[in-house]
Design a protein around this motif. Structure first.
Motif, PDB file in Angstrom:
ATOM      1  N   GLY A   1       6.137  -9.475   2.006  1.00 50.67           N
ATOM      2  CA  GLY A   1       6.277 -10.716   1.262  1.00 50.67           C
ATOM      3  C   GLY A   1       7.353 -10.738   0.200  1.00 50.67           C
ATOM      4  O   GLY A   1       7.293 -11.567  -0.713  1.00 50.67           O
ATOM      5  N   GLY A   2       8.350  -9.858   0.299  1.00 51.17           N
ATOM      6  CA  GLY A   2       9.427  -9.876  -0.676  1.00 51.17           C
ATOM      7  C   GLY A   2      10.205 -11.188  -0.658  1.00 51.17           C
ATOM      8  O   GLY A   2      10.355 -11.824   0.382  1.00 51.17           O
ATOM      9  N   PHE A   3      10.705 -11.603  -1.834  1.00 49.07           N
ATOM     10  CA  PHE A   3      11.485 -12.840  -1.904  1.00 49.07           C
ATOM     11  C   PHE A   3      12.868 -12.668  -1.284  1.00 49.07           C
ATOM     12  O   PHE A   3      13.409 -13.586  -0.683  1.00 49.07           O
ATOM     13  N   THR A   4      13.462 -11.491  -1.480  1.00 49.16           N
ATOM     14  CA  THR A   4      14.764 -11.169  -0.895  1.00 49.16           C
ATOM     15  C   THR A   4      14.714  -9.729  -0.401  1.00 49.16           C
ATOM     16  O   THR A   4      13.843  -8.952  -0.804  1.00 49.16           O
ATOM     17  N   ALA A   5      15.669  -9.361   0.443  1.00 49.81           N
ATOM     18  CA  ALA A   5      15.733  -7.980   0.905  1.00 49.81           C
ATOM     19  C   ALA A   5      15.992  -7.030  -0.264  1.00 49.81           C
ATOM     20  O   ALA A   5      15.409  -5.944  -0.342  1.00 49.81           O
ATOM     21  N   ALA A   6      16.842  -7.455  -1.191  1.00 54.81           N
ATOM     22  CA  ALA A   6      17.186  -6.593  -2.323  1.00 54.81           C
ATOM     23  C   ALA A   6      15.984  -6.379  -3.243  1.00 54.81           C
ATOM     24  O   ALA A   6      15.708  -5.250  -3.673  1.00 54.81           O
ATOM     25  N   SER A   7      15.246  -7.447  -3.543  1.00 56.79           N
ATOM     26  CA  SER A   7      14.088  -7.295  -4.430  1.00 56.79           C
ATOM     27  C   SER A   7      12.979  -6.504  -3.744  1.00 56.79           C
ATOM     28  O   SER A   7      12.280  -5.716  -4.381  1.00 56.79           O
ATOM     29  N   ARG A   8      12.826  -6.716  -2.446  1.00 50.12           N
ATOM     30  CA  ARG A   8      11.844  -5.924  -1.692  1.00 50.12           C
ATOM     31  C   ARG A   8      12.178  -4.444  -1.752  1.00 50.12           C
ATOM     32  O   ARG A   8      11.315  -3.603  -2.011  1.00 50.12           O
ATOM     33  N   ASP A   9      13.445  -4.106  -1.530  1.00 47.34           N
ATOM     34  CA  ASP A   9      13.853  -2.697  -1.555  1.00 47.34           C
ATOM     35  C   ASP A   9      13.679  -2.090  -2.941  1.00 47.34           C
ATOM     36  O   ASP A   9      13.260  -0.931  -3.077  1.00 47.34           O
ATOM     37  N   ALA A  10      14.007  -2.855  -3.970  1.00 41.19           N
ATOM     38  CA  ALA A  10      13.852  -2.352  -5.334  1.00 41.19           C
ATOM     39  C   ALA A  10      12.375  -2.097  -5.634  1.00 41.19           C
ATOM     40  O   ALA A  10      12.015  -1.096  -6.272  1.00 41.19           O
ATOM     41  N   HIS A  11      11.511  -3.015  -5.179  1.00 42.37           N
ATOM     42  CA  HIS A  11      10.074  -2.834  -5.408  1.00 42.37           C
ATOM     43  C   HIS A  11       9.548  -1.637  -4.625  1.00 42.37           C
ATOM     44  O   HIS A  11       8.728  -0.857  -5.135  1.00 42.37           O
ATOM     45  N   MET A  12      10.016  -1.468  -3.391  1.00 44.22           N
ATOM     46  CA  MET A  12       9.600  -0.309  -2.602  1.00 44.22           C
ATOM     47  C   MET A  12      10.002   0.992  -3.301  1.00 44.22           C
ATOM     48  O   MET A  12       9.198   1.940  -3.389  1.00 44.22           O
ATOM     49  N   ALA A  13      11.239   1.057  -3.795  1.00 42.49           N
ATOM     50  CA  ALA A  13      11.696   2.257  -4.495  1.00 42.49           C
ATOM     51  C   ALA A  13      10.819   2.531  -5.715  1.00 42.49           C
ATOM     52  O   ALA A  13      10.460   3.686  -6.003  1.00 42.49           O
ATOM     53  N   ASP A  14      10.445   1.469  -6.419  1.00 42.42           N
ATOM     54  CA  ASP A  14       9.589   1.623  -7.599  1.00 42.42           C
ATOM     55  C   ASP A  14       8.204   2.130  -7.211  1.00 42.42           C
ATOM     56  O   ASP A  14       7.646   3.025  -7.864  1.00 42.42           O
ATOM     57  N   LEU A  15       7.641   1.581  -6.130  1.00 40.11           N
ATOM     58  CA  LEU A  15       6.322   2.026  -5.681  1.00 40.11           C
ATOM     59  C   LEU A  15       6.358   3.491  -5.244  1.00 40.11           C
ATOM     60  O   LEU A  15       5.432   4.257  -5.535  1.00 40.11           O
TER      61      LEU A  15
ATOM     62  N   ILE B   1       0.855  -1.176   0.000  1.00 40.39           N
ATOM     63  CA  ILE B   1       0.000   0.000   0.000  1.00 40.39           C
ATOM     64  C   ILE B   1       0.896   1.233   0.000  1.00 40.39           C
ATOM     65  O   ILE B   1       1.990   1.214   0.571  1.00 40.39           O
ATOM     66  N   VAL B   2       0.453   2.287  -0.682  1.00 42.04           N
ATOM     67  CA  VAL B   2       1.185   3.558  -0.734  1.00 42.04           C
ATOM     68  C   VAL B   2       0.192   4.666  -0.405  1.00 42.04           C
ATOM     69  O   VAL B   2      -0.874   4.740  -1.025  1.00 42.04           O
ATOM     70  N   ILE B   3       0.525   5.524   0.556  1.00 44.93           N
ATOM     71  CA  ILE B   3      -0.402   6.546   1.035  1.00 44.93           C
ATOM     72  C   ILE B   3       0.263   7.915   1.036  1.00 44.93           C
ATOM     73  O   ILE B   3       1.394   8.065   1.504  1.00 44.93           O
ATOM     74  N   ASP B   4      -0.442   8.904   0.498  1.00 44.15           N
ATOM     75  CA  ASP B   4      -0.034  10.296   0.649  1.00 44.15           C
ATOM     76  C   ASP B   4      -0.489  10.736   2.034  1.00 44.15           C
ATOM     77  O   ASP B   4      -1.685  10.834   2.298  1.00 44.15           O
ATOM     78  N   VAL B   5       0.461  10.993   2.932  1.00 43.64           N
ATOM     79  CA  VAL B   5       0.126  11.253   4.333  1.00 43.64           C
ATOM     80  C   VAL B   5      -0.704  12.516   4.493  1.00 43.64           C
ATOM     81  O   VAL B   5      -1.608  12.575   5.327  1.00 43.64           O
TER      82      VAL B   5
END
Length: 439
Positions: free
Chosen positions: A249-263, A36-40
């Motif tokens: 639920g990221g598969f790895t820390a690196a892929s999770r971080d990359a997905h977060m940056a993209d989101l 989820i992504v929220i504008d605070v």
């Protein structure tokens, strides 16, 4: 609309639609995934994927442990230098840990740093035993607090997030908790941006790589257990606009971080388009189109804990609470809305853009306290620092509802741009703050 503008929007639409297909594919391939992504500032949900599906919080749990520790500090039950006793049970918890020794003590400030930076499971139990007497009782207190904070789908059993089939949450609830930590305790939020601290002559480093890799990221917390995958809650500021995002639920820390940056990147693109009134911003191109479960008509009854202090009930800003609640029943920006119906997304967007804001509808919050005089004193100090900058604002102490009140220290009746400028000035002078809607 000019031709060049149509071309630009069309190109953006293609890019975002491609991202949508990738997100859907990822979600289907990974049953643990949620985001989820929220504008605070507005509470707009900029992206939602499985946001109300049950997940394991892992070490995101420690944000609630910290929330309750911050409450104890503000009540005056503890100070930052108060020693917390370490039991044999706490010392025996499995890694990640600080390896505290049974029979020793740990200062509260070190405990905060150990939870944020090291994600220390042993220290989480130290805090739980200090505040609740036992891990089990503290888990009930945490669940009770979750209900009060507007987290209806979260249940806690322990203070650290170690595996327990009964300890569950959702991405939306973790985003709510992230925002509440920042809004209710801005005076302690700076700990979430720290990446190292000293302990027993050693430098302890953290796990949150996004703090150094994503421009504007300034907190919050990572988490991992095998059942949850790699989780992260992140807050970032760009052009004075704060976004909070949760990925689970990221598969790895690196892929999770990359997905977060993209989101986060795509969240800021969509936010920019919403602010400009571009039509494409209202289309659901960021995530799945699932109808999210309806919130219960009445809150889940709070767990009664006889030995716990009466917990405070602190509400989110009205705009943010409304958007979070609305988005749980009507996903923001449905692409398949009937254009001639009452919930026409284009008409809603135009109406929102053209609706005049009330004069002075914004505030700068500098802290939250159990004592009204403390809140007023801090707000007055902030006003003194801004005496030459803010015209027309006034000091206000806003009490929450509930058995035990919390008082928010605010400068109110500001214009939006004025509030942002004032908060930036306070930050430069070393005072934590947050811009909030104040209708």
């Amino acid at each position: 609309m000019r031709s060049s503008h149509r071309v630009r929007l069309g190109a953006v639409a293609v890019v975002l639609l491609s991202c949508l297909l990738l997100t859907i594919k990822t979600a289907h391939a990974n049953p643990r995934y949620a985001a989820i992504v929220i504008d605070v500032e507005s509470g707009d949900v900029l992206h939602s994927a499985n946001a109300d599906a049950t997940r394991y919080p892992a070490s995101l749990t420690k944000m609630m442990t910290l929330y309750m520790l911050f409450e104890a500090l503000e009540r005056g039950d503890l100070r930052l230098d108060s020693p917390l006793p370490v039991s044999a049970y706490a010392a025996s918890r499995q890694a990640s840990k600080l390896y505290v020794k049974a029979g020793s003590t740990l200062p509260v400030e070190t405990a905060i740093q150990a939870l944020v930076i090291r994600s220390a499971n042993d220290v989480a139990v130290v805090v739980a035993e200090a505040l609740g007497g036992s891990e089990e009782n503290f888990g009930r207190m945490m669940t009770d607090k979750a209900r009060q904070l507007g987290m209806p789908r979260t249940t806690f059993r322990n203070p650290n997030g170690l595996p327990d089939a009964g300890q569950t949450t959702t991405a939306r609830d973790m985003a709510t908790l992230s925002i509440r930590v920042m809004q209710d305790f801005p005076q302690y939020y700076h700990y979430f941006s720290q990446t190292r601290f000293s302990w027993n002559g050693q430098t302890i480093t953290g796990h949150n790589r996004l703090l150094g890799s994503y421009p504007g990221a300034d907190g919050l917390k990572t988490g991992f257990i095998r059942a949850s995958g790699f989780n992260v809650a992140t807050s970032a500021v760009r052009d004075d606009r704060r976004i909070v995002s949760v990925v689970m639920g990221g598969f790895t820390a690196a892929s999770r971080d990359a997905h977060m940056a993209d989101l986060l990147d795509r969240g800021y693109v969509r936010l920019s388009m919403l602010q400009r009134g571009d039509w494409i911003a209202q289309a659901d191109v960021f995530g799945d189109r699932m109808e999210l479960p309806q919130q219960p008509s009445s809150p889940t009854p709070a767990v009664q804990v006889a030995s716990a202090e009466p917990a405070s009930t602190v509400s989110l800003s009205s705009a943010l609470q409304t958007r979070l609640t609305e988005s749980s029943t009507e996903p923001y920006g449905r692409a398949d809305a009937e254009m001639g119906s009452a919930d026409d997304p284009l008409r809603d967007l135009i109406a929102r853009a053209e609706a005049p804001q009330p004069a002075g509808a914004w505030a700068v919050q500098v802290g939250a306290f159990s004592n009204a005089d403390q809140a007023r004193s801090l707000a007055s100090r902030a006003a003194e620092r801004l005496a030459s900058q803010v015209n027309g604002g006034r000091v206000a102490v806003a009490p929450s509802e509930g058995e035990q009140r919390v008082y928010r220290a605010r400068l109110v009746e500001l214009q939006e741009s004025e509030a942002h400028s004032a908060c930036n000035s306070l930050r430069q002078q070393g005072m934590d703050c947050m811009v909030v809607a104040h209708y």
